[in-house]
Motif scaffolding. Structure first.
Motif, short mmCIF file in Angstrom:
data_model
loop_
_atom_site.label_atom_id
_atom_site.label_comp_id
_atom_site.label_asym_id
_atom_site.label_seq_id
_atom_site.Cartn_x
_atom_site.Cartn_y
_atom_site.Cartn_z
N VAL A 107 17.02 17.62 -2.95
CA VAL A 107 17.80 18.84 -3.20
C VAL A 107 16.80 19.96 -3.42
N LEU A 108 17.32 21.16 -3.54
CA LEU A 108 16.46 22.32 -3.79
C LEU A 108 16.67 22.79 -5.22
N VAL A 109 15.60 23.01 -5.94
CA VAL A 109 15.68 23.57 -7.30
C VAL A 109 14.84 24.84 -7.30
N ASP A 110 15.50 25.94 -7.55
CA ASP A 110 14.85 27.25 -7.45
C ASP A 110 14.12 27.38 -6.11
N GLY A 111 14.74 26.87 -5.07
CA GLY A 111 14.21 27.02 -3.71
C GLY A 111 13.19 25.99 -3.31
N ARG A 112 12.76 25.13 -4.23
CA ARG A 112 11.75 24.13 -3.88
C ARG A 112 12.40 22.75 -3.76
N ARG A 113 11.95 21.99 -2.79
CA ARG A 113 12.56 20.67 -2.56
C ARG A 113 12.01 19.65 -3.56
N ILE A 114 12.88 18.84 -4.09
CA ILE A 114 12.45 17.78 -5.00
C ILE A 114 13.31 16.54 -4.74
N ASN A 115 12.79 15.40 -5.16
CA ASN A 115 13.57 14.16 -5.12
C ASN A 115 14.39 14.10 -6.41
N SER A 116 15.69 14.20 -6.27
CA SER A 116 16.52 14.28 -7.48
C SER A 116 16.59 12.95 -8.23
N CYS A 117 16.15 11.85 -7.60
CA CYS A 117 16.14 10.57 -8.31
C CYS A 117 14.96 10.47 -9.27
N LEU A 118 14.00 11.36 -9.13
CA LEU A 118 12.78 11.26 -9.93
C LEU A 118 12.74 12.27 -11.07
N THR A 119 13.84 12.94 -11.31
CA THR A 119 13.82 13.96 -12.34
C THR A 119 15.09 13.87 -13.19
N LEU A 120 14.99 14.27 -14.43
CA LEU A 120 16.15 14.19 -15.31
C LEU A 120 16.98 15.47 -15.23
N ALA A 121 18.27 15.29 -15.30
CA ALA A 121 19.16 16.46 -15.22
C ALA A 121 18.84 17.45 -16.33
N ALA A 122 18.52 16.92 -17.51
CA ALA A 122 18.28 17.81 -18.66
C ALA A 122 17.07 18.70 -18.47
N MET A 123 16.21 18.38 -17.49
CA MET A 123 15.02 19.20 -17.24
C MET A 123 15.35 20.44 -16.40
N HIS A 124 16.60 20.54 -15.95
CA HIS A 124 16.93 21.63 -15.02
C HIS A 124 18.01 22.54 -15.56
N ASP A 125 18.04 22.64 -16.87
CA ASP A 125 19.01 23.53 -17.50
C ASP A 125 18.83 24.95 -16.96
N SER A 126 19.93 25.50 -16.46
CA SER A 126 19.98 26.90 -16.01
C SER A 126 19.14 27.19 -14.76
N GLN A 127 18.59 26.19 -14.10
CA GLN A 127 17.91 26.45 -12.83
C GLN A 127 18.93 26.44 -11.70
N ALA A 128 18.54 27.05 -10.58
CA ALA A 128 19.47 27.12 -9.44
C ALA A 128 19.26 25.89 -8.55
N ILE A 129 20.26 25.04 -8.55
CA ILE A 129 20.19 23.80 -7.76
C ILE A 129 21.06 23.96 -6.52
#
Ligand code: FES
Ligand code: FES
Length: 230
Positions: A107-129
């Motif tokens: 997925v894209l987080v603040d425009g950058r691609r990441i593997n969403s299985c490798l990151t915790l949801a709580a780390m992306h508070d208020s970021q644009a997904i």
């Protein structure tokens, strides 16, 4: 005349009995020791309640996905992938390996691609997904979605949401001048987006159906459009 065998002396007989008795005693003792060696140690009672997992810590996170804000209350260990699929019911993002090896969950987080299985949801508070569901505008497909359709850039389609999100992020990286492992220079701007560059930059996205030639063709066509990579 054959000589008669000499009668065995009492002294020899005593010696033989002594040896036999000693051997029997030794065997019995050894057997006893052997049994003792095989006897399992007594069971020890363990207080398993003291080792149980601690109760989950529930965190409240504000997730902004495809322009909509959601308040997620979930176990602090919830991955972004599971938050999207299981909590927000956005099942377009796929779970392939769940180990950061296939790219199906990109997925894209603040425009950058990441593997969403490798990151915790709580780390992306208020970021644009942004997920695959958020790329099209109303009824109009994103140019990369349209190119994948045009070039048959898929077969079963399981990897496709990740491939398309990854392409969006990858083209943005090229536009920013980020080099890849096959770029001629890591300091100057990367050259043209050759097929070799596309394959290297998309190497984190595995297609089990091996639709790679068509995926590369789709990306090549989009990348050639004015303003996409330059
Ligand atoms: S499911 Fe995340 S990389 Fe495979
Ligand atoms: S189209 Fe089937 S895994 Fe890529």
């Amino acid at each position: 005349m054959n000589p008669q065998p000499a009668a065995q002396s009492p002294a020899w007989d005593m010696t033989r009995r002594t040896v036999l008795r000693s051997t029997a005693i030794a065997a019995a003792v050894a057997g006893t020791l052997d049994v003792a060696a095989q006897t399992p140690p007594p069971l020890t009672l363990v207080n398993t309640s003291a080792q149980a997992d601690p109760p989950p810590q529930i965190l409240k996170t504000q997730l902004t996905v495809n322009g909509r804000t959601h308040v997620l209350e979930a176990d602090a260990r919830t991955t972004l992938l599971d938050a999207l699929r299981e909590h927000l019911k956005l099942a377009g993002t796929k779970k392939g390996c769940d180990h950061g090896q296939c790219g199906a969950c990109t997925v894209l987080v603040d425009g950058r691609r990441i593997n969403s299985c490798l990151t915790l949801a709580a780390m992306h508070d208020s970021q644009a997904i942004t997920t695959i569901e958020g790329l099209a505008k109303e009824q109009e497909l994103h140019p990369i979605q349209a190119a994948f359709l045009k070039h048959d850039g898929f077969q079963c389609g399981y990897c496709t949401p990740g491939q398309i999100c990854s392409t969006v992020g990858m083209l943005a990286e090229v536009k920013l001048g980020m080099p890849s492992h096959v770029s001629a220079s890591i300091t100057g701007r990367p050259g043209p987006l050759t097929d070799e560059e596309i394959r290297e930059r998309m190497s984190g996205n595995i297609c089990r159906c091996s639709a790679y030639p068509n995926i590369v063709a789709a990306i090549r066509e989009v990348a050639a459009q004015p303003g996409v990579t330059s």
